[in-house]
Design a protein around this motif. Structure first.
Motif, PDB file in Angstrom:
ATOM      1  N   PHE A 198      67.497  33.907  41.043  1.00  0.00           N
ATOM      2  CA  PHE A 198      66.405  33.515  39.975  1.00  0.00           C
ATOM      3  C   PHE A 198      65.839  32.121  40.519  1.00  0.00           C
ATOM      4  O   PHE A 198      66.135  31.514  41.289  1.00  0.00           O
ATOM      5  CB  PHE A 198      66.842  33.118  38.648  1.00  0.00           C
ATOM      6  N   GLU A 199      64.300  32.279  40.512  1.00  0.00           N
ATOM      7  CA  GLU A 199      63.583  30.970  40.970  1.00  0.00           C
ATOM      8  C   GLU A 199      62.616  30.597  40.316  1.00  0.00           C
ATOM      9  O   GLU A 199      61.663  31.071  39.447  1.00  0.00           O
ATOM     10  CB  GLU A 199      62.886  31.667  42.481  1.00  0.00           C
TER      11      GLU A 199
ATOM     12  N   ASP B  55      66.741  29.945  30.555  1.00  0.00           N
ATOM     13  CA  ASP B  55      66.285  30.983  29.656  1.00  0.00           C
ATOM     14  C   ASP B  55      66.077  32.418  30.487  1.00  0.00           C
ATOM     15  O   ASP B  55      66.384  33.263  29.797  1.00  0.00           O
ATOM     16  CB  ASP B  55      64.697  30.698  29.293  1.00  0.00           C
ATOM     17  N   ALA B  56      65.622  32.409  31.732  1.00  0.00           N
ATOM     18  CA  ALA B  56      65.565  33.633  32.443  1.00  0.00           C
ATOM     19  C   ALA B  56      67.016  34.153  32.541  1.00  0.00           C
ATOM     20  O   ALA B  56      67.050  35.226  32.537  1.00  0.00           O
ATOM     21  CB  ALA B  56      65.053  33.373  33.984  1.00  0.00           C
ATOM     22  N   ALA B  57      67.977  33.444  32.328  1.00  0.00           N
ATOM     23  CA  ALA B  57      69.503  34.103  32.612  1.00  0.00           C
ATOM     24  C   ALA B  57      69.939  34.502  31.314  1.00  0.00           C
ATOM     25  O   ALA B  57      70.958  35.167  31.460  1.00  0.00           O
ATOM     26  CB  ALA B  57      70.202  32.861  33.131  1.00  0.00           C
ATOM     27  N   GLY B  58      69.162  34.118  30.236  1.00  0.00           N
ATOM     28  CA  GLY B  58      69.719  34.445  28.902  1.00  0.00           C
ATOM     29  C   GLY B  58      70.508  33.537  28.202  1.00  0.00           C
ATOM     30  O   GLY B  58      71.137  33.769  27.437  1.00  0.00           O
TER      31      GLY B  58
ATOM     32  N   LYS C 152      75.528  32.115  26.257  1.00  0.00           N
ATOM     33  CA  LYS C 152      76.294  31.249  26.312  1.00  0.00           C
ATOM     34  C   LYS C 152      75.391  29.887  26.312  1.00  0.00           C
ATOM     35  O   LYS C 152      74.179  29.736  26.709  1.00  0.00           O
ATOM     36  CB  LYS C 152      77.075  31.031  27.711  1.00  0.00           C
ATOM     37  N   ARG C 153      75.944  28.757  25.447  1.00  0.00           N
ATOM     38  CA  ARG C 153      75.565  27.427  25.333  1.00  0.00           C
ATOM     39  C   ARG C 153      75.503  26.807  26.722  1.00  0.00           C
ATOM     40  O   ARG C 153      76.436  26.376  27.010  1.00  0.00           O
ATOM     41  CB  ARG C 153      76.153  26.651  24.311  1.00  0.00           C
ATOM     42  N   ILE C 154      74.153  26.306  27.160  1.00  0.00           N
ATOM     43  CA  ILE C 154      74.341  25.696  28.379  1.00  0.00           C
ATOM     44  C   ILE C 154      73.662  24.149  28.278  1.00  0.00           C
ATOM     45  O   ILE C 154      72.614  24.009  27.578  1.00  0.00           O
ATOM     46  CB  ILE C 154      73.225  26.438  29.295  1.00  0.00           C
TER      47      ILE C 154
ATOM     48  N   ASP D   2      75.809  33.691  38.710  1.00  0.00           N
ATOM     49  CA  ASP D   2      75.833  32.699  37.682  1.00  0.00           C
ATOM     50  C   ASP D   2      75.226  32.638  36.588  1.00  0.00           C
ATOM     51  O   ASP D   2      75.462  32.574  35.232  1.00  0.00           O
ATOM     52  CB  ASP D   2      75.400  31.068  38.455  1.00  0.00           C
ATOM     53  N   ALA D   3      74.060  33.111  36.764  1.00  0.00           N
ATOM     54  CA  ALA D   3      73.004  33.741  35.658  1.00  0.00           C
ATOM     55  C   ALA D   3      73.703  34.824  34.685  1.00  0.00           C
ATOM     56  O   ALA D   3      73.753  34.481  33.369  1.00  0.00           O
ATOM     57  CB  ALA D   3      71.950  34.401  36.035  1.00  0.00           C
ATOM     58  N   GLU D   4      74.621  35.538  35.380  1.00  0.00           N
ATOM     59  CA  GLU D   4      75.414  36.449  34.387  1.00  0.00           C
ATOM     60  C   GLU D   4      76.380  35.911  33.375  1.00  0.00           C
ATOM     61  O   GLU D   4      76.361  36.392  32.422  1.00  0.00           O
ATOM     62  CB  GLU D   4      75.904  37.582  35.259  1.00  0.00           C
TER      63      GLU D   4
END
Length: 191
Positions: free
Chosen positions: A99-100, A150-153, A127-129, A120-122
């Motif tokens: 992701f970029e 956000d892009a990682a969900g 999850k709460r980040i 890492d995005a997966e």
């Protein structure tokens, strides 16, 4: 060896520790107090604990490379050796499905990019980040990390920083330990 003139400094207490921050010019109208925790484990540990004390509930933490690394590492260690994520300044060969996002920071000349490993995005998905940084000023790096989360969900659980510089002190979406003013070129505090 070239000798340098000793810079003006700004004295402050951070997480109970007194430090003198060198005042460095950004341009002809603005100077900043340079806050660098590299090489200062006492300050890093004190700040990490103080930030954990005000942190909301979270599953994982993330920071941007590079000055946030010792801070987030120490926070993860103090919280029980938790896994954390790093938004990198360059994609690495071992990263997959990268992701970029683009960022313009006050302390970096020109545009830069931040990258997040797809693995890492997966792990972030759903999850709460907790976003962690050493200093928030313009908020550009913070916004870029938010875009990665956000892009990682992931769900942004909170945003923590050691110092809020200038206008960042007025933001209600971050928690910080101490305010850091901006400075005139002569080293005096801007009001």
């Amino acid at each position: 060896m070239k000798m340098f003139e000793k810079p003006k400094t700004y004295e402050m207490t951070i997480a109970g520790l007194k430090r003198a921050l060198p005042i460095c010019p950004v341009n002809e109208n603005l100077s900043i107090g340079a806050f660098v925790i590299f090489g200062d484990p006492e300050l890093t540990t004190a700040c990490a604990q103080a930030l954990l004390d005000i942190a909301p509930e979270y599953d994982y933490m993330i920071t941007a490379e590079a000055k946030g690394i010792p801070l987030i590492h120490e926070m993860a260690r103090l919280a029980g050796n938790q896994k954390y994520f790093l938004a990198r300044k360059k994609a690495k060969l071992y990263m997959t499905n990268v992701f970029e996002v683009t960022v313009n920071s006050i302390t970096t000349v020109g545009e830069q990019k931040l990258y997040l490993d797809g693995a890492d995005a997966e792990l972030m998905k759903g999850k709460r980040i907790l976003i962690v940084d050493d200093v928030i000023s313009t908020g550009e790096s913070l916004a870029a990390i938010e875009k990665l989360v956000d892009a990682a969900g992931g769900i942004v659980a909170g945003k923590l920083t050691i110092l809020a510089e200038g206008e960042a002190q007025n933001r209600d979406d971050i928690k910080y330990l101490e305010p850091l003013p901006l400075f005139h070129p002569d080293g005096t505090v801007m009001k």
